[in-house]
Design a protein around this motif. Structure first.
Motif, PDB file in Angstrom:
ATOM      1  N   THR A 100       4.489  27.807  13.256  1.00 44.68           N
ATOM      2  CA  THR A 100       5.610  28.597  13.752  1.00 44.68           C
ATOM      3  C   THR A 100       5.511  28.700  15.270  1.00 44.68           C
ATOM      4  OG1 THR A 100       4.443  30.700  13.574  1.00 44.68           O
ATOM      5  CG2 THR A 100       5.751  30.012  11.661  1.00 44.68           C
ATOM      6  N   MET A 148     -13.019  37.375   8.995  1.00 41.84           N
ATOM      7  CA  MET A 148     -13.534  38.023  10.207  1.00 41.84           C
ATOM      8  C   MET A 148     -14.184  36.943  11.054  1.00 41.84           C
ATOM      9  SD  MET A 148     -13.019  41.201  10.728  1.00 41.84           S
ATOM     10  CE  MET A 148     -14.254  41.658  11.934  1.00 41.84           C
ATOM     11  N   VAL A 198       1.313  30.645  10.421  1.00 40.09           N
ATOM     12  CA  VAL A 198       2.277  31.612  10.954  1.00 40.09           C
ATOM     13  C   VAL A 198       1.595  32.369  12.090  1.00 40.09           C
ATOM     14  CG1 VAL A 198       3.655  33.663  10.439  1.00 40.09           C
ATOM     15  CG2 VAL A 198       3.472  31.819   8.752  1.00 40.09           C
ATOM     16  N   GLY A 199       2.172  32.250  13.291  1.00 36.06           N
ATOM     17  CA  GLY A 199       1.523  32.793  14.494  1.00 36.06           C
ATOM     18  C   GLY A 199       0.747  31.704  15.215  1.00 36.06           C
ATOM     19  N   ILE A 256       0.002  40.058  25.887  1.00 38.01           N
ATOM     20  CA  ILE A 256      -0.493  39.919  24.512  1.00 38.01           C
ATOM     21  C   ILE A 256       0.102  41.012  23.633  1.00 38.01           C
ATOM     22  CG2 ILE A 256      -2.553  40.099  23.056  1.00 38.01           C
ATOM     23  CD1 ILE A 256      -4.100  38.635  25.223  1.00 38.01           C
ATOM     24  N   ALA A 276     -12.305  32.722  15.137  1.00 34.76           N
ATOM     25  CA  ALA A 276     -11.334  33.206  14.139  1.00 34.76           C
ATOM     26  C   ALA A 276     -10.579  32.034  13.524  1.00 34.76           C
ATOM     27  CB  ALA A 276     -10.360  34.183  14.796  1.00 34.76           C
ATOM     28  N   GLY A 326      -4.025  30.669  16.890  1.00 30.52           N
ATOM     29  CA  GLY A 326      -3.216  29.608  16.301  1.00 30.52           C
ATOM     30  C   GLY A 326      -3.372  28.277  17.014  1.00 30.52           C
ATOM     31  N   GLY A 363      -3.393  32.547  20.704  1.00 24.81           N
ATOM     32  CA  GLY A 363      -4.727  32.050  21.016  1.00 24.81           C
ATOM     33  C   GLY A 363      -5.426  31.479  19.792  1.00 24.81           C
ATOM     34  N   LYS A 412       3.687  37.894  23.342  1.00 20.62           N
ATOM     35  CA  LYS A 412       4.240  36.780  24.125  1.00 20.62           C
ATOM     36  C   LYS A 412       3.170  35.830  24.647  1.00 20.62           C
ATOM     37  CE  LYS A 412       8.493  37.980  23.804  1.00 20.62           C
ATOM     38  NZ  LYS A 412       9.145  37.266  22.707  1.00 20.62           N
ATOM     39  N   ALA A 462      -6.253  39.940  21.487  1.00 22.64           N
ATOM     40  CA  ALA A 462      -5.464  41.075  21.007  1.00 22.64           C
ATOM     41  C   ALA A 462      -6.343  42.305  20.765  1.00 22.64           C
ATOM     42  CB  ALA A 462      -4.737  40.677  19.719  1.00 22.64           C
ATOM     43  N   ILE A 463      -7.589  42.098  20.383  1.00 17.44           N
ATOM     44  CA  ILE A 463      -8.462  43.236  20.082  1.00 17.44           C
ATOM     45  C   ILE A 463      -8.702  44.108  21.319  1.00 17.44           C
ATOM     46  CG2 ILE A 463     -10.667  42.057  20.516  1.00 17.44           C
ATOM     47  CD1 ILE A 463     -11.786  43.543  18.067  1.00 17.44           C
ATOM     48  N   SER A 490       1.283  32.644  24.758  1.00 20.68           N
ATOM     49  CA  SER A 490       1.300  31.279  24.222  1.00 20.68           C
ATOM     50  C   SER A 490      -0.014  30.667  24.661  1.00 20.68           C
ATOM     51  CB  SER A 490       2.473  30.491  24.799  1.00 20.68           C
ATOM     52  OG  SER A 490       3.676  31.075  24.383  1.00 20.68           O
ATOM     53  N   GLY A 491      -0.885  30.355  23.723  1.00 27.11           N
ATOM     54  CA  GLY A 491      -2.213  29.881  24.100  1.00 27.11           C
ATOM     55  C   GLY A 491      -3.055  31.041  24.605  1.00 27.11           C
ATOM     56  N   LEU A 504      -5.658  39.591   9.787  1.00 24.48           N
ATOM     57  CA  LEU A 504      -5.292  40.994  10.027  1.00 24.48           C
ATOM     58  C   LEU A 504      -5.395  41.858   8.779  1.00 24.48           C
ATOM     59  CD1 LEU A 504      -2.361  40.364  12.501  1.00 24.48           C
ATOM     60  CD2 LEU A 504      -4.437  41.673  12.963  1.00 24.48           C
ATOM     61  N   PHE A 543      10.469  30.867  14.527  1.00 21.91           N
ATOM     62  CA  PHE A 543      10.499  32.138  13.792  1.00 21.91           C
ATOM     63  C   PHE A 543      11.507  33.110  14.388  1.00 21.91           C
ATOM     64  CE2 PHE A 543       8.231  34.801  16.852  1.00 21.91           C
ATOM     65  CZ  PHE A 543       7.532  33.873  17.614  1.00 21.91           C
TER      66      PHE A 543
HETATM   67  N1  LIG Z   1     -10.122  39.050  11.998  1.00 23.85           N
HETATM   68  C1  LIG Z   1     -10.624  38.595  13.149  1.00 23.85           C
HETATM   69  O1  LIG Z   1     -11.842  38.422  13.277  1.00 23.85           O
HETATM   70  C2  LIG Z   1      -9.686  38.282  14.267  1.00 23.85           C
HETATM   71  C3  LIG Z   1     -10.146  37.547  15.366  1.00 23.85           C
HETATM   72  C4  LIG Z   1      -9.237  37.212  16.378  1.00 23.85           C
HETATM   73  C5  LIG Z   1      -7.909  37.652  16.277  1.00 23.85           C
HETATM   74  N2  LIG Z   1      -7.524  38.410  15.233  1.00 23.85           N
HETATM   75  C6  LIG Z   1      -6.131  38.867  15.104  1.00 23.85           C
HETATM   76  O2  LIG Z   1      -5.318  37.724  14.820  1.00 23.85           O
HETATM   77  C7  LIG Z   1      -4.049  37.887  15.439  1.00 23.85           C
HETATM   78  C8  LIG Z   1      -3.742  36.651  16.266  1.00 23.85           C
HETATM   79  O3  LIG Z   1      -4.644  36.624  17.361  1.00 23.85           O
HETATM   80  P1  LIG Z   1      -4.272  35.842  18.668  1.00 23.85           P
HETATM   81  O4  LIG Z   1      -5.410  36.013  19.592  1.00 23.85           O
HETATM   82  O5  LIG Z   1      -3.805  34.483  18.339  1.00 23.85           O
HETATM   83  O6  LIG Z   1      -3.017  36.702  19.192  1.00 23.85           O
HETATM   84  P2  LIG Z   1      -1.944  36.279  20.275  1.00 23.85           P
HETATM   85  O7  LIG Z   1      -2.566  35.334  21.240  1.00 23.85           O
HETATM   86  O8  LIG Z   1      -1.317  37.530  20.745  1.00 23.85           O
HETATM   87  O9  LIG Z   1      -0.887  35.411  19.448  1.00 23.85           O
HETATM   88  C9  LIG Z   1       0.015  35.911  18.531  1.00 23.85           C
HETATM   89  C10 LIG Z   1       1.202  34.950  18.526  1.00 23.85           C
HETATM   90  O10 LIG Z   1       2.015  35.262  17.415  1.00 23.85           O
HETATM   91  C11 LIG Z   1       3.318  34.868  17.733  1.00 23.85           C
HETATM   92  N3  LIG Z   1       4.223  35.684  16.959  1.00 23.85           N
HETATM   93  C12 LIG Z   1       4.599  36.969  17.189  1.00 23.85           C
HETATM   94  N4  LIG Z   1       5.405  37.401  16.203  1.00 23.85           N
HETATM   95  C13 LIG Z   1       5.531  36.365  15.331  1.00 23.85           C
HETATM   96  C14 LIG Z   1       6.238  36.187  14.111  1.00 23.85           C
HETATM   97  N5  LIG Z   1       6.964  37.163  13.565  1.00 23.85           N
HETATM   98  N6  LIG Z   1       6.140  34.994  13.482  1.00 23.85           N
HETATM   99  C15 LIG Z   1       5.402  33.997  13.995  1.00 23.85           C
HETATM  100  N7  LIG Z   1       4.718  34.098  15.159  1.00 23.85           N
HETATM  101  C16 LIG Z   1       4.787  35.278  15.810  1.00 23.85           C
HETATM  102  C17 LIG Z   1       3.483  35.030  19.218  1.00 23.85           C
HETATM  103  O11 LIG Z   1       4.212  33.887  19.606  1.00 23.85           O
HETATM  104  P3  LIG Z   1       5.148  33.757  20.917  1.00 23.85           P
HETATM  105  O12 LIG Z   1       4.177  33.695  22.061  1.00 23.85           O
HETATM  106  O13 LIG Z   1       5.866  32.491  20.703  1.00 23.85           O
HETATM  107  O14 LIG Z   1       6.011  34.984  20.940  1.00 23.85           O
HETATM  108  C18 LIG Z   1       2.068  35.045  19.763  1.00 23.85           C
HETATM  109  O15 LIG Z   1       1.822  33.920  20.585  1.00 23.85           O
HETATM  110  C19 LIG Z   1      -4.120  39.157  16.306  1.00 23.85           C
HETATM  111  O16 LIG Z   1      -3.425  40.193  15.682  1.00 23.85           O
HETATM  112  C20 LIG Z   1      -5.606  39.472  16.383  1.00 23.85           C
HETATM  113  O17 LIG Z   1      -5.870  40.849  16.463  1.00 23.85           O
HETATM  114  C21 LIG Z   1      -8.372  38.735  14.221  1.00 23.85           C
END
Ligand SMILES: NC(=O)c1ccc[n+]([C@@H]2O[C@H](COP(=O)([O-])OP(=O)(O)OC[C@H]3O[C@@H](n4cnc5c(N)ncnc54)[C@H](OP(=O)(O)O)[C@@H]3O)[C@@H](O)[C@H]2O)c1
Length: 315
Positions: free
Chosen positions: A175, A260, A151-152, A300, A132, A158, A156, A304, A39-40, A306-307, A241, A195
């Motif tokens: 979720t 982080m 949640v989430g 992303i 993460a 999750g 990736g 959307k 996502a970054i 997934s994985g 976040l 969700f």
């Molecule tokens: N702080 C850090 O160091 C760090 C490191 C990595 C990531 N992050 C952040 O962590 C977040 C998650 O990263 P990611 O890589 O896993 O992102 P991602 O792959 O885009 O996954 C986010 C998931 O959240 C689901 N989702 C969307 N809206 C939702 C809701 N209202 N309730 C429950 N699930 C929902 C989506 O599911 P569906 O596919 O089913 O729609 C999507 O698969 C991102 O915002 C990223 O920027 C932070």
């Protein structure tokens, strides 16, 4: 080299030819085989981090990669030209280098040998999301038998967090949409909460009237949307976040905070070794060529993924 880059602030990412960068002190140049999306990458593309760190253009997108060492800068030891490696472009000023390119510069601190049992696509999907997830699970420190709501969980981060929490003996409530429920259950979720149908808080409260022991929130951007009400008093909350406000948590009788990821060698190697041993599933659900990297980023951005989505850059 071909690279997905933003030519100037405010421009759309596009693939164009750029010079192959040269590795400075402590930096490794790799020939990229595969690059994992996160996502970054979208946040950087639109300049969302420009307040935090200077950006220089053309700015190559992508942070995670796996490939072959092409050259090393002064002071780099531990990896040599020709080694198969994976790693991450750590956030450091200026933001300019990325992995969605035929060659990428990675700080040596976050470059590690790729386990022989992992292919390049799989290795490229590990660093940021794996680190993460590990940080989030360590932050809530689930004990055997405790219940962790993620949640989430379907994204990736999750997909790793479900497995890492389960491996600690926790009961994982994830979720995800109904279409994703089987995948999440296979990863280790004991139950999957949709969700998209009704309130997650209501569904969790109905199943766990005394509250869950911990919450990992991967989707909330503000404290108000973190579901602290479903966590029992004394429970723990982690956000990726910045949404876990410590004062708000303390007011609800909870502890925890924001995490982080630190995708340095010491963190990504154990994750890759677990994956190579078959103890951690690297859930790559989409593989696209570099020409379609922008489509992967759009998926992303639409929430959307997934994985993990991984881009193949070269054979
Ligand atoms: N702080 C850090 O160091 C760090 C490191 C990595 C990531 N992050 C952040 O962590 C977040 C998650 O990263 P990611 O890589 O896993 O992102 P991602 O792959 O885009 O996954 C986010 C998931 O959240 C689901 N989702 C969307 N809206 C939702 C809701 N209202 N309730 C429950 N699930 C929902 C989506 O599911 P569906 O596919 O089913 O729609 C999507 O698969 C991102 O915002 C990223 O920027 C932070």
């Amino acid at each position: 080299m071909r690279a997905l880059n933003v030519s100037a602030a405010g421009e759309q990412p596009a693939i164009s030819e750029l010079p192959v960068p040269e590795p400075g002190d402590g930096v490794v140049l790799i020939r990229v085989k595969a690059a994992g999306l996160n996502a970054i990458d979208n946040a950087i593309a639109v300049g969302m981090m420009a307040q935090m760190m200077p950006h220089e253009y053309p700015l190559v997108l992508g942070r995670d990669a796996a490939g072959v060492v092409e050259a090393v800068g002064a002071g780099v030891d531990g990896v040599a030209v020709g080694d198969e490696v994976f790693g991450h472009v750590l956030l450091a000023p200026p933001i300019q280098n990325g992995t969605l390119a035929e060659y990428a510069l990675l700080p040596a601190a976050s470059v590690a040998h790729k386990p022989a049992g992992l292919d390049f696509v799989t290795a490229a999907a590990i660093p940021l999301a794996g680190a993460a997830a590990l940080a989030a699970v360590e932050a809530v420190d689930p004990q055997p038998g405790q219940t962790v709501l993620i949640v989430g969980a379907s994204g990736g981060v999750g997909s790793y967090a479900v497995q890492l929490a389960k491996a600690r003996g926790a009961t994982v409530v994830a979720t995800g949409t109904a279409a994703d429920a089987d995948r999440l259950t296979t990863l280790g979720a004991s139950s999957v909460i949709d969700f998209t149908t009704e309130s997650v808080a209501d569904q969790v409260a109905a199943a766990y009237p005394d509250g869950v022991d911990a919450l990992i929130d991967l989707v909330s951007y503000a404290p108000a949307t973190v579901l602290t009400g479903v966590v029992r008093k004394g429970g723990k909350v982690a956000s990726t976040l910045g949404a876990a406000d410590e004062q708000t948590l303390a007011g609800a009788g909870l502890t925890g905070g924001n995490i982080m990821a630190g995708p340095v060698r010491e963190v990504i190697v154990p994750l890759a070794e677990q994956a190579a041993a078959g103890n951690l599933k690297v859930d790559v659900t989409t593989v696209l060529p570099l020409e379609q990297a922008a489509d992967g980023l759009a998926t992303i951005a639409a929430g959307k993924a997934s994985g993990k989505i991984v881009i193949t850059v070269s054979e």
